[in-house]
Design a protein around this motif. Structure first.
Motif, PDB file in Angstrom:
ATOM      1  N   GLY A  10      -8.905   3.415   0.007  1.00 50.19           N
ATOM      2  CA  GLY A  10      -9.262   4.804   0.270  1.00 50.19           C
ATOM      3  C   GLY A  10      -8.293   5.519   1.196  1.00 50.19           C
ATOM      4  O   GLY A  10      -8.515   6.684   1.555  1.00 50.19           O
ATOM      5  N   ILE A  11      -7.219   4.865   1.576  1.00 49.37           N
ATOM      6  CA  ILE A  11      -6.253   5.465   2.504  1.00 49.37           C
ATOM      7  C   ILE A  11      -5.359   6.451   1.741  1.00 49.37           C
ATOM      8  O   ILE A  11      -4.724   6.090   0.752  1.00 49.37           O
ATOM      9  CB  ILE A  11      -5.375   4.376   3.167  1.00 49.37           C
ATOM     10  CG1 ILE A  11      -6.240   3.404   3.968  1.00 49.37           C
ATOM     11  CG2 ILE A  11      -4.300   5.005   4.059  1.00 49.37           C
ATOM     12  CD1 ILE A  11      -5.497   2.162   4.443  1.00 49.37           C
ATOM     13  N   THR A  12      -5.321   7.700   2.220  1.00 48.10           N
ATOM     14  CA  THR A  12      -4.481   8.722   1.587  1.00 48.10           C
ATOM     15  C   THR A  12      -3.445   9.296   2.551  1.00 48.10           C
ATOM     16  O   THR A  12      -2.526   9.994   2.121  1.00 48.10           O
ATOM     17  CB  THR A  12      -5.346   9.888   1.064  1.00 48.10           C
ATOM     18  OG1 THR A  12      -6.062  10.473   2.153  1.00 48.10           O
ATOM     19  CG2 THR A  12      -6.335   9.401   0.009  1.00 48.10           C
ATOM     20  N   LYS A  13      -3.611   9.007   3.837  1.00 50.05           N
ATOM     21  CA  LYS A  13      -2.634   9.467   4.836  1.00 50.05           C
ATOM     22  C   LYS A  13      -2.621   8.481   6.001  1.00 50.05           C
ATOM     23  O   LYS A  13      -3.524   7.641   6.144  1.00 50.05           O
ATOM     24  CB  LYS A  13      -2.974  10.873   5.326  1.00 50.05           C
ATOM     25  CG  LYS A  13      -4.374  11.053   5.866  1.00 50.05           C
ATOM     26  CD  LYS A  13      -4.631  12.519   6.206  1.00 50.05           C
ATOM     27  CE  LYS A  13      -6.058  12.719   6.724  1.00 50.05           C
ATOM     28  NZ  LYS A  13      -6.299  14.147   7.095  1.00 50.05           N
ATOM     29  N   LEU A  14      -1.605   8.593   6.828  1.00 51.82           N
ATOM     30  CA  LEU A  14      -1.383   7.602   7.881  1.00 51.82           C
ATOM     31  C   LEU A  14      -2.558   7.514   8.853  1.00 51.82           C
ATOM     32  O   LEU A  14      -2.916   6.418   9.302  1.00 51.82           O
ATOM     33  CB  LEU A  14      -0.096   7.966   8.651  1.00 51.82           C
ATOM     34  CG  LEU A  14       0.757   6.803   9.148  1.00 51.82           C
ATOM     35  CD1 LEU A  14       1.143   5.877   8.003  1.00 51.82           C
ATOM     36  CD2 LEU A  14       2.022   7.333   9.832  1.00 51.82           C
ATOM     37  N   GLU A  15      -3.179   8.645   9.160  1.00 51.03           N
ATOM     38  CA  GLU A  15      -4.285   8.662  10.114  1.00 51.03           C
ATOM     39  C   GLU A  15      -5.458   7.804   9.665  1.00 51.03           C
ATOM     40  O   GLU A  15      -6.258   7.332  10.491  1.00 51.03           O
ATOM     41  CB  GLU A  15      -4.768  10.119  10.334  1.00 51.03           C
ATOM     42  CG  GLU A  15      -3.779  11.008  11.050  1.00 51.03           C
ATOM     43  CD  GLU A  15      -2.748  11.659  10.136  1.00 51.03           C
ATOM     44  OE1 GLU A  15      -2.091  12.622  10.574  1.00 51.03           O
ATOM     45  OE2 GLU A  15      -2.593  11.194   8.974  1.00 51.03           O
ATOM     46  N   GLU A  16      -5.580   7.573   8.342  1.00 59.71           N
ATOM     47  CA  GLU A  16      -6.720   6.837   7.793  1.00 59.71           C
ATOM     48  C   GLU A  16      -6.533   5.320   7.815  1.00 59.71           C
ATOM     49  O   GLU A  16      -7.414   4.590   7.362  1.00 59.71           O
ATOM     50  CB  GLU A  16      -6.999   7.313   6.362  1.00 59.71           C
ATOM     51  CG  GLU A  16      -7.466   8.767   6.310  1.00 59.71           C
ATOM     52  CD  GLU A  16      -7.580   9.315   4.898  1.00 59.71           C
ATOM     53  OE1 GLU A  16      -8.147  10.424   4.749  1.00 59.71           O
ATOM     54  OE2 GLU A  16      -7.101   8.651   3.954  1.00 59.71           O
ATOM     55  N   ASN A  36      -2.443  -2.360  -8.718  1.00 61.55           N
ATOM     56  CA  ASN A  36      -3.477  -1.505  -8.113  1.00 61.55           C
ATOM     57  C   ASN A  36      -3.184  -1.115  -6.663  1.00 61.55           C
ATOM     58  O   ASN A  36      -4.084  -1.100  -5.814  1.00 61.55           O
ATOM     59  CB  ASN A  36      -4.849  -2.198  -8.193  1.00 61.55           C
ATOM     60  CG  ASN A  36      -5.284  -2.426  -9.628  1.00 61.55           C
ATOM     61  OD1 ASN A  36      -5.167  -1.524 -10.471  1.00 61.55           O
ATOM     62  ND2 ASN A  36      -5.757  -3.630  -9.930  1.00 61.55           N
ATOM     63  N   CYS A  37      -1.928  -0.808  -6.377  1.00 60.27           N
ATOM     64  CA  CYS A  37      -1.544  -0.302  -5.059  1.00 60.27           C
ATOM     65  C   CYS A  37      -0.760   0.995  -5.224  1.00 60.27           C
ATOM     66  O   CYS A  37      -0.303   1.323  -6.320  1.00 60.27           O
ATOM     67  CB  CYS A  37      -0.699  -1.327  -4.308  1.00 60.27           C
ATOM     68  SG  CYS A  37      -1.604  -2.810  -3.824  1.00 60.27           S
ATOM     69  N   ARG A  38      -0.576   1.717  -4.131  1.00 57.79           N
ATOM     70  CA  ARG A  38       0.174   2.982  -4.179  1.00 57.79           C
ATOM     71  C   ARG A  38       0.882   3.221  -2.842  1.00 57.79           C
ATOM     72  O   ARG A  38       0.567   2.571  -1.840  1.00 57.79           O
ATOM     73  CB  ARG A  38      -0.760   4.153  -4.497  1.00 57.79           C
ATOM     74  CG  ARG A  38      -1.806   4.415  -3.419  1.00 57.79           C
ATOM     75  CD  ARG A  38      -2.638   5.658  -3.751  1.00 57.79           C
ATOM     76  NE  ARG A  38      -3.584   5.952  -2.684  1.00 57.79           N
ATOM     77  CZ  ARG A  38      -4.805   5.447  -2.602  1.00 57.79           C
ATOM     78  NH1 ARG A  38      -5.231   4.609  -3.542  1.00 57.79           N
ATOM     79  NH2 ARG A  38      -5.604   5.760  -1.602  1.00 57.79           N
ATOM     80  N   LEU A  39       1.812   4.151  -2.846  1.00 58.38           N
ATOM     81  CA  LEU A  39       2.515   4.557  -1.636  1.00 58.38           C
ATOM     82  C   LEU A  39       1.807   5.753  -0.998  1.00 58.38           C
ATOM     83  O   LEU A  39       1.237   6.596  -1.703  1.00 58.38           O
ATOM     84  CB  LEU A  39       3.957   4.937  -1.955  1.00 58.38           C
ATOM     85  CG  LEU A  39       4.912   3.786  -2.268  1.00 58.38           C
ATOM     86  CD1 LEU A  39       6.185   4.326  -2.919  1.00 58.38           C
ATOM     87  CD2 LEU A  39       5.260   3.020  -1.002  1.00 58.38           C
ATOM     88  N   VAL A  40       1.866   5.818   0.317  1.00 61.95           N
ATOM     89  CA  VAL A  40       1.241   6.908   1.069  1.00 61.95           C
ATOM     90  C   VAL A  40       2.320   7.784   1.694  1.00 61.95           C
ATOM     91  O   VAL A  40       3.305   7.274   2.245  1.00 61.95           O
ATOM     92  CB  VAL A  40       0.312   6.349   2.177  1.00 61.95           C
ATOM     93  CG1 VAL A  40      -0.199   7.456   3.084  1.00 61.95           C
ATOM     94  CG2 VAL A  40      -0.858   5.600   1.545  1.00 61.95           C
ATOM     95  N   ASN A  41       2.137   9.096   1.618  1.00 61.70           N
ATOM     96  CA  ASN A  41       3.058  10.027   2.249  1.00 61.70           C
ATOM     97  C   ASN A  41       2.959   9.963   3.772  1.00 61.70           C
ATOM     98  O   ASN A  41       1.882   9.750   4.324  1.00 61.70           O
ATOM     99  CB  ASN A  41       2.749  11.465   1.817  1.00 61.70           C
ATOM    100  CG  ASN A  41       3.199  11.763   0.404  1.00 61.70           C
ATOM    101  OD1 ASN A  41       4.390  11.774   0.119  1.00 61.70           O
ATOM    102  ND2 ASN A  41       2.240  12.008  -0.478  1.00 61.70           N
TER     103      ASN A  41
END
Length: 338
Positions: free
Chosen positions: A147-153, A227-232
């Motif tokens: 559920g992580i979409t940004k660094l703060e999460e 099933n992984c992705r990169l976060v901005n």
């Protein structure tokens, strides 16, 4: 009888005079002896020990390509690359004289030269640069289910930060702090390198991992295939970093760099710098620098991270690390420096 004695005495005297004459010319006989061998030091090659990173990392292959090129093109040196714990370990080895040339991110080189952060109390003020190389981007990989979409999460999540004191660990510390997270207290830190982290991401046993490497990195490709992705990393965080640390630049990972990566990723990056000991001879470093750039196209064909590098960019974004006089001589010779 007397005449015979006189003849004997005369013959003896002549013989003595002849021996004396030959002895006086003895230097000629000594010169005819086998010449002495030259001192071993006069014919020995200059040994270049070049630590890189783990054998699975991109830096290991880059170091091997460079040292192989030097061995083929610089007769006066014998260069060997080796696996290591990475940039900080490389700088310590060069500082201690265990190695002569290596590579690290420019931020770590700056810290080493000034005795800060991981190098507190262990400054190597005489560190010299040979060339700025390629930009090394930070790549934040997370599982889709995290559920992580940004660094703060990342706060409160299981996250691989590499070993304490490593370059990657330092990147986690600066970025998470800029994102308002107390590091490492407010995350569930996993102290594992990205090779092992990629397996854990595939298995879903961690939520994310920090990978700092040239693109495309095999560990990131492995993770994004499962099933992984990169976060901005947002522009706001990058701006905060740049205000405090001048070596950061904004970097874009183009869409399609990795499997299932449909969008471009915004992140930060630091330039890799090739550095050396200050006491390497000027002519040696000149030859190393010259042959590196004269064969850069060949090196770029074997190592994608070296592809397209230009000497004009080699003296930029290197965190004010002074050039070795031998490298400086080459850049002046080709007009990069005045």
């Amino acid at each position: 009888m007397k005449k015979s004695l006189k003849r004997i005495l005369s013959a003896s005297l002549a013989t003595m005079l002849m021996v004396g004459a030959l002895t006086g010319c003895g230097g000629g006989e000594k010169k005819a002896e086998a010449p002495k061998k030259a001192p071993a030091a006069a014919t020995e090659k200059i040994k270049i020990n070049f630590p890189t990173a783990s054998a699975s990392g991109a830096l290991y292959a880059v170091g091997a390509a460079i040292t192989n090129n030097w061995n083929k093109t610089v007769p006066s040196v014998s260069a060997a690359s080796q696996a290591s714990a990475g940039g900080i370990a490389n700088l310590n080895m060069v500082s201690d004289g265990e190695a002569q040339v290596s590579i690290a991110i420019s931020s770590n080189a700056y810290q080493c030269m000034n005795g800060t952060d991981s190098f507190k109390g262990h400054a190597y003020k005489d560190l010299k640069a040979i060339a700025g190389l390629y930009l090394n981007p930070n790549q934040v990989v997370v599982t889709n289910k995290s559920g992580i979409t940004k660094l703060e999460e990342v706060k409160g999540k299981h996250f691989a930060v590499a070993s304490a004191g490593s370059s990657v660990y330092n990147e986690c510390q600066t970025h998470f702090t800029a994102a308002g997270i107390k590091f490492p207290e407010e995350i569930k830190a996993e102290y594992i390198a990205f090779g092992g982290a990629a397996d854990m991401l595939q298995n879903g046993t961690i939520d994310g991992a920090w990978i700092m490497s040239g693109t495309p990195a095999s560990a990131v490709s492995q993770a994004l295939s499962a099933n992984c992705r990169l976060v901005n990393i947002s522009d706001d965080i990058i701006k905060k970093l740049q205000e405090k640390y001048p070596w950061y630049v904004k970097y874009t990972i183009p869409a399609g760099t990795y499997p299932n990566q449909k969008e471009a990723i915004n992140t930060s990056a630091i330039k890799m710098v090739m550095f050396c000991r200050h006491d390497l001879k000027e002519d040696t470093v000149y030859q190393l620098t010259k042959t590196f750039w004269e064969h850069i196209d060949e090196l770029g064909q074997s190592q994608k991270n070296l592809k397209g590098l230009k000497p004009a960019e080699a003296v930029k974004d290197i965190a004010k690390i002074p050039l070795h006089p031998g490298a400086e001589k080459y850049y002046k010779e080709i007009g990069v420096l005045k």
